[in-house]
Design a protein around this motif. Structure first.
Motif, mmCIF file in Angstrom:
data_model
loop_
_atom_site.group_PDB
_atom_site.id
_atom_site.type_symbol
_atom_site.label_atom_id
_atom_site.label_comp_id
_atom_site.label_asym_id
_atom_site.label_seq_id
_atom_site.Cartn_x
_atom_site.Cartn_y
_atom_site.Cartn_z
ATOM 1 N N TRP A 164 118.432 19.422 -10.169
ATOM 2 C CA TRP A 164 117.369 20.051 -9.458
ATOM 3 C C TRP A 164 117.229 21.697 -9.715
ATOM 4 N N TRP A 215 115.621 22.092 -13.117
ATOM 5 C CA TRP A 215 114.219 22.117 -13.139
ATOM 6 C C TRP A 215 113.528 23.180 -12.244
ATOM 7 N N CYS A 216 114.072 23.563 -11.287
ATOM 8 C CA CYS A 216 113.231 24.362 -10.297
ATOM 9 C C CYS A 216 113.477 25.980 -10.297
ATOM 10 N N VAL A 229 116.184 24.796 -2.915
ATOM 11 C CA VAL A 229 116.054 23.612 -3.745
ATOM 12 C C VAL A 229 117.199 22.589 -3.411
ATOM 13 N N GLY A 273 116.088 19.066 -2.226
ATOM 14 C CA GLY A 273 116.517 18.025 -3.213
ATOM 15 C C GLY A 273 117.573 17.111 -2.849
ATOM 16 N N GLY A 275 110.764 15.932 -5.116
ATOM 17 C CA GLY A 275 110.055 16.396 -6.289
ATOM 18 C C GLY A 275 108.822 16.820 -6.168
ATOM 19 N N LEU A 305 109.096 20.450 -4.592
ATOM 20 C CA LEU A 305 109.478 21.507 -5.399
ATOM 21 C C LEU A 305 108.809 21.832 -6.611
#
Length: 774
Positions: free
Chosen positions: A354, A357-358, A376, A380, A476, A479
């Motif tokens: 997570w 990705w974020c 996050v 997540g 998802g 975020l």
């Protein structure tokens, strides 16, 4: 063929390998070894030679490896019959022993002996009957006389699966010590950990000492139930033992020290480049710190990631963090595919994924990054936290904003520095540990106050896999980058997880769940809008508590935050033992028990009392108003009559009470579902009573291989001959029976949620017992 320059391991390959492992472990039985070998070999060939089919090969490889590991883990376990076996074992204590008031629990590596040589067993050494368990230390060698059994656990909605943990850890047997002799002093890594924890305890005279041991060495034995409650309420359990973040911190600190040394002595760079030296030293430091924690799963994951980066530096290749995470995951799955059965696996890798990705790559302030990372992680990981632990912490984001920088950047470094200094300068080590304890103690009251707020710990009902998948998609979506359309609608996908259907009975229907509490009784009764708990299972002072282990998890899994009534059938500990825990965790509007039973805070249950909930009538048939308390025969006998049938809860009444009930009013004992009296003892289930009930379902609540030999064979035969379908919680786990318009509907928890490690699937596991599944 694989194209030149294409990485062999990518996130897609890691996910495919994970899918194969999980698919295999979700099967009800383990694949045969030849089939697993074929799958693994085919997967290797496809992965190595055909780029366009690598993901298929990874799936097959994962399934094959998981099948081989599962077959081995099951093969080393002790046979289910006989139920217990005595043996003499020689080996070494493999981890820090857990000391409780009445027993010491430990893992034993067996070097020589009968039945389980070369494998691990979990043992307990009890202090009772005038005997006191000796002081045990990790790394010591012992010769032990033991009584062993195959790994076996209780199975309930929301409860921990002990059989799964034994399977994942390759535990061959569990048991207890009859006697033994120490034949070797503590040695090795575990011996050092044990000695180091003793030095920390001796050095610190402050309340926070137990937490410093946890942060420095992963030793959480000193943490009380109250401590864990505060940590769970604040969402802080991931910080208190050695975590992957702490391992990365140690590796980074040593890498910076190497860089500083190379800057001060430029000549070193001509022999070994600074980036290579810092990578290798960081890896060594991370490995050493992970060893100090006993190589827990989060630390191993971080060490693998650091190793990937270090070897990339050695080979002068650039590697992104996403690929490093994929390589670490693949390495973990190849070495131990059964690690997916631990919560730590999912939380560790999902948390890093997570963040990768974020989180922004550059240009943000440290404060903003910390706030975003916490957001996050909260969003997540919430679906996984709910499905793994059945709870969420509303205070977690606030508590972590303080705890993450303070504990991880101040308290943990001081704790680790003390361990490092202890070998060269013990006074400095003691000073570091005391400073760490002082820093911890000034912040701990804040977390205690946060943990006591009403919304600190939010218990959530058991969720379906479909609800978890939707929530992960919703996370998802939430975020995604700013400007992504419809992000507010993502919240709708969370509804099945946070507010699931509780499957409450319809008005006029009734549901009875016999909870698997071992040798005891606890039954949850639900109508459309009400819940009643009949008995709370056994408890041993300073030991096993069915209220904590079985009853409370079932109540939480069913979404019951408050009981409308509790009934204690009688005051024997196998029925009332769990009451204090249940009272503390789940309040009740009312409590009834037999007159004179001495159950505190209760009002009497007396024959003739009745009430109605949601079109269902409840009535007590026993004890009579004028009967003095006589233990079993004073049991509150409760009849529950719905529009579609009747449930009869009989406590521990004997033939004498059964005969009186039949003589006074035969119709009152007529029932579709009967919870058999006294766990199927030969002193109950009179033939006339069994015939008078006309039961279609008969439930025995017993412990596996219990010393009373319940249920009695003649009693089982009597109920079977009457035409009743038989259930035994020792074999079925929790059993749920519903009286509804379509007739009785029943299912056993083990049968509905059967897994390949299930103890009842071993040959001979239910020998001599009469039992029907659904």
């Amino acid at each position: 063929m694989r194209a030149a320059g294409t990485p062999l391991i990518t996130p897609t390959i890691a996910l495919a390998l994970l899918a194969g492992v999980c698919g295999c472990l979700a099967l009800p039985i383990a694949p045969e070894v030849p089939l697993s070998c074929v799958l693994a070999i085919a997967g290797l060939v496809l992965t190595a030679r055909f780029a366009e089919r690598r993901w298929i090969g990874a799936v097959l490889l994962g399934a094959g490896l998981a099948g081989l590991h599962a077959a081995y883990a099951l093969d080393i376990q002790l046979p289910a019959t006989p139920a217990q076996q005595e043996a003499v074992l020689v080996g070494r204590i493999a981890d820090l022993p857990g000391t409780e008031p009445r027993r010491t629990a430990f893992v034993f590596d067996v070097d020589a002996g009968e039945l389980v040589a070369g494998h691990q067993v979990r043992l307990a050494w009890y202090s009772d009957h005038g005997r006191t368990a000796p002081a045990l230390h990790a790394g010591e060698r012992w010769r032990l006389a033991v009584r062993l059994r195959a790994p076996r656990g209780l199975r309930n909605p929301g409860g921990s699966d002990g059989e799964m943990h034994a399977f994942a850890d390759r535990v061959a047997a569990t048991g207890y010590v009859l006697g033994g002799d120490r034949i070797g002093a503590a040695q090795g890594l575990q011996g050092w950990r044990d000695a180091e924890t003793a030095r920390i305890t001796a050095a610190i005279r402050a309340p926070g000492e137990r937490f410093i041991r946890a942060l420095a060495l992963g030793d959480t034995r000193g943490l009380s139930d109250a401590d864990w409650t505060v940590l769970r309420a604040g969402g802080l359990t991931h910080l208190i033992a050695i975590s992957g973040f702490h391992v990365g911190m140690v590796a980074g600190a040593f890498a910076l020290l190497v860089r500083l040394l190379w800057w001060l002595v430029p000549g070193l760079g001509r022999r070994v480049p600074a980036r290579i030296a810092s990578a290798l030293v960081g890896l060594v430091a991370a490995t050493g710190y992970a060893a100090a924690s006993g190589f827990s799963l989060p630390t191993v994951r971080t060490v693998l990631m650091i190793a990937v980066v270090a070897f990339a530096q050695l080979s002068r290749r650039a590697i992104g963090m996403a690929q490093a995470l994929a390589v670490a995951a693949v390495a973990m799955l190849l070495v131990d595919p059964l690690s997916v059965l631990s919560a730590g696996f999912w939380l560790s890798y999902a948390g890093v994924a997570w963040l990768l990705w974020c989180m922004p790559r550059s240009g943000s302030s440290a404060v903003r990054d910390l706030l975003k990372a916490q957001g996050v992680a909260t969003v997540g990981l919430l679906p996984l936290t709910v499905v793994l632990f059945g709870q969420a912490s509303a205070a977690g984001p606030v508590a972590n904003l303080v705890a993450v920088p303070w504990w991880s950047l101040v308290v943990a470094p001081l704790s680790v520095a003390g361990v490092a200094l202890d070998a060269v300068h013990p006074p400095a080590a003691r000073a570091a540990w005391r400073a760490a304890a002082w820093c911890f103690d000034i912040a701990w009251p804040l977390f205690e106050r946060l943990g006591s707020t009403p919304l600190s710990l939010w218990r959530l009902p058991e969720a379906s896999p479909f609800a978890v998948a939707l929530a992960l998609i919703g996370a998802g979506w939430c975020l995604m980058p700013r400007g992504t359309p419809g992000k507010a609608l993502a919240l709708v996908l969370w509804l099945p997880l946070l507010w699931p259907d509780l499957h409450a009975p319809a008005p006029g229907d009734v549901e009875a769940t016999g909870i698997d509490v071992g040798q005891g009784l606890s039954v949850l009764i639900r109508t459309h809008d009400h819940a009643l708990l009949y008995d709370m299972g056994p408890a041993v002072p300073d030991g096993f508590d069915a209220g904590e282990r079985s009853v409370v998890p079932v109540l939480h899994a069913r979404g019951i935050a408050r009981l409308d009534r509790m009934v204690v059938s009688h005051a024997d500990m196998d029925h009332v033992g769990g009451l204090p825990t249940v009272r503390r965790e789940v309040p009740s509007a009312d409590l009834q028990a037999p007159p004179g039973s001495g159950v505190p805070g209760s009002r009497p249950c007396v024959a003739g009392q009745s009430w109605r909930w949601d079109g269902v009538r409840f009535a007590f048939l026993n004890p009579p108003p004028d009967l003095p308390y006589v233990a079993n025969d004073s049991s509150c006998v409760l009849r529950i009559e719905s529009a579609h049938g009747t449930v009869l809860l009989t406590g521990d009444i004997s033939h004498m009470v059964e005969s009186r009930l039949v003589a006074d009013d035969p119709a009152s004992v007529r029932a579709d579902i009967v919870f058999v009296a006294h766990h199927g003892s030969r002193h109950s289930s009179d033939e006339a009573f069994v015939r008078a009930t006309g039961a279609r379902e008969a439930v025995f609540s017993t412990g596996h291989a219990n010393r009373f030999h319940h249920p009695n064979d003649d009693v089982v035969a009597r109920w079977a001959a009457s035409g009743a379908r038989l259930w035994n919680t020792a074999d079925t786990g929790a059993v749920t029976l519903r009286l509804e318009a379509g007739g009785p509907h029943a299912f056993a928890w083990r049968a509905r949620h059967g897994r390949l490690w299930d103890a009842t699937r071993r040959p001979g596991a239910n020998a001599g017992l009469s039992y029907e599944g659904d």
